[in-house]
Design a protein around this motif. Structure first.
Motif, PDB file in Angstrom:
ATOM      1  N   LEU A 235       1.135   4.140  -2.835  1.00 24.80           N
ATOM      2  CA  LEU A 235       0.897   5.556  -2.528  1.00 24.80           C
ATOM      3  C   LEU A 235       2.117   6.413  -2.855  1.00 24.80           C
ATOM      4  CD1 LEU A 235      -1.074   5.280   0.828  1.00 24.80           C
ATOM      5  CD2 LEU A 235      -1.953   5.990  -1.414  1.00 24.80           C
ATOM      6  N   ALA A 236       3.303   5.927  -2.549  1.00 28.75           N
ATOM      7  CA  ALA A 236       4.519   6.689  -2.829  1.00 28.75           C
ATOM      8  C   ALA A 236       4.702   6.891  -4.336  1.00 28.75           C
ATOM      9  CB  ALA A 236       5.738   5.996  -2.218  1.00 28.75           C
TER      10      ALA A 236
ATOM     11  N   ALA B 131       3.902  15.433   1.019  1.00 27.82           N
ATOM     12  CA  ALA B 131       3.254  14.119   1.030  1.00 27.82           C
ATOM     13  C   ALA B 131       4.198  13.058   0.476  1.00 27.82           C
ATOM     14  CB  ALA B 131       1.955  14.156   0.217  1.00 27.82           C
ATOM     15  N   ALA B 132       4.949  13.407  -0.553  1.00 28.44           N
ATOM     16  CA  ALA B 132       5.918  12.465  -1.130  1.00 28.44           C
ATOM     17  C   ALA B 132       7.067  12.200  -0.158  1.00 28.44           C
ATOM     18  CB  ALA B 132       6.444  13.004  -2.459  1.00 28.44           C
TER      19      ALA B 132
ATOM     20  N   ALA C  83       5.528   9.784   2.390  1.00 34.15           N
ATOM     21  CA  ALA C  83       5.300   8.460   1.817  1.00 34.15           C
ATOM     22  C   ALA C  83       6.614   7.711   1.596  1.00 34.15           C
ATOM     23  CB  ALA C  83       4.530   8.579   0.503  1.00 34.15           C
ATOM     24  N   ASN C  84       7.619   8.398   1.073  1.00 34.26           N
ATOM     25  CA  ASN C  84       8.896   7.734   0.816  1.00 34.26           C
ATOM     26  C   ASN C  84       9.676   7.457   2.097  1.00 34.26           C
ATOM     27  OD1 ASN C  84       9.530   7.254  -2.160  1.00 34.26           O
ATOM     28  ND2 ASN C  84       8.578   9.280  -2.159  1.00 34.26           N
TER      29      ASN C  84
ATOM     30  N   THR D 197       0.837  -1.205   0.000  1.00 31.30           N
ATOM     31  CA  THR D 197       0.000   0.000   0.000  1.00 31.30           C
ATOM     32  C   THR D 197       0.866   1.247   0.000  1.00 31.30           C
ATOM     33  OG1 THR D 197      -1.762  -1.174   1.160  1.00 31.30           O
ATOM     34  CG2 THR D 197      -1.836   1.236   1.230  1.00 31.30           C
ATOM     35  N   VAL D 198       1.893   1.254   0.832  1.00 31.08           N
ATOM     36  CA  VAL D 198       2.791   2.417   0.909  1.00 31.08           C
ATOM     37  C   VAL D 198       3.571   2.574  -0.393  1.00 31.08           C
ATOM     38  CG1 VAL D 198       4.733   3.446   2.153  1.00 31.08           C
ATOM     39  CG2 VAL D 198       2.894   2.302   3.417  1.00 31.08           C
ATOM     40  N   GLN D 199       4.009   1.474  -0.975  1.00 32.96           N
ATOM     41  CA  GLN D 199       4.698   1.552  -2.264  1.00 32.96           C
ATOM     42  C   GLN D 199       3.783   2.191  -3.310  1.00 32.96           C
ATOM     43  OE1 GLN D 199       5.506  -2.644  -2.577  1.00 32.96           O
ATOM     44  NE2 GLN D 199       7.690  -2.380  -2.091  1.00 32.96           N
TER      45      GLN D 199
ATOM     46  N   ILE E 285       1.794   9.364  -5.545  1.00 29.85           N
ATOM     47  CA  ILE E 285       2.060  10.747  -5.122  1.00 29.85           C
ATOM     48  C   ILE E 285       3.234  11.319  -5.911  1.00 29.85           C
ATOM     49  CG2 ILE E 285       2.819  12.201  -3.194  1.00 29.85           C
ATOM     50  CD1 ILE E 285       1.211  10.235  -1.351  1.00 29.85           C
TER      51      ILE E 285
ATOM     52  N   LEU F  50       7.989   4.473   3.441  1.00 24.69           N
ATOM     53  CA  LEU F  50       8.406   3.333   2.629  1.00 24.69           C
ATOM     54  C   LEU F  50       9.816   2.882   3.017  1.00 24.69           C
ATOM     55  CD1 LEU F  50       8.005   1.320   0.358  1.00 24.69           C
ATOM     56  CD2 LEU F  50       8.671   3.128  -1.271  1.00 24.69           C
TER      57      LEU F  50
ATOM     58  N   THR G 103      11.609   5.704  -6.375  1.00 23.96           N
ATOM     59  CA  THR G 103      10.494   5.082  -5.652  1.00 23.96           C
ATOM     60  C   THR G 103      10.038   3.806  -6.361  1.00 23.96           C
ATOM     61  OG1 THR G 103       9.740   7.253  -4.896  1.00 23.96           O
ATOM     62  CG2 THR G 103       8.160   5.454  -4.754  1.00 23.96           C
TER      63      THR G 103
END
Length: 152
Positions: free
Chosen positions: A9-10, A58-59, A62-63, A5-7, A13, A66, A140
């Protein structure tokens, strides 16, 4: 929250952050030589684009998340960490070069004597951020592709 999920979203974004940056870069050759009146009219199209700037923090989040989730695997960890660093660098460039040009021109509504230098500063800082955003998106994506579930 799962790493997949995080991958996702990253990556999403990062891709969304590349869109406005890419638009700036694509417009640069057509805008850089415009006369002052025309340039200031064209700059009006960016009214309210500041909201898109929220994609950069946000990036970063997220990263960073991650990288934390992928910390058990060196490659995916470092790729995500470097992607987060790219977005930090983009903010640094924005606050050192883009924002001062915005402030000096009252968001391109007043033309100081050095408006042409400010235009170059503004345009090329956006161009640099486009390249960095693209690199970040690649990092990413590579992090997500390199990550292997436990037991694989």
């Amino acid at each position: 929250m799962t790493i997949r999920t995080v991958q996702f979203l990253a990556i999403v974004i990062g891709a969304l952050a590349l869109i406005p940056s890419g638009a700036h870069l694509a417009a640069l050759p057509n805008k850089i030589g415009l006369p002052q009146a025309d340039y200031f009219v064209v700059q009006g199209i960016y009214s309210r684009w500041a909201l898109l700037g929220l994609l950069w923090p946000a990036a970063i989040v997220a990263n960073t998340l991650l990288a934390g989730l992928a910390r058990s695997q060196s490659g995916p960890f470092w790729l995500a960490a470097l992607a987060a660093t790219c977005f930090v660098l983009m903010l640094v460039i924005f606050f050192l070069w883009t924002q001062p040009a915005n402030q000096a021109t009252s968001n391109w509504t007043t033309a100081p004597e050095n408006w042409e230098a400010l235009r170059r500063q503004w345009e090329y800082s956006h161009a640099a951020n486009t390249v960095i955003a693209f690199i970040a998106l690649c990092l990413t994506t590579l992090s997500a592709l390199a990550w292997r579930p436990s037991g694989s």
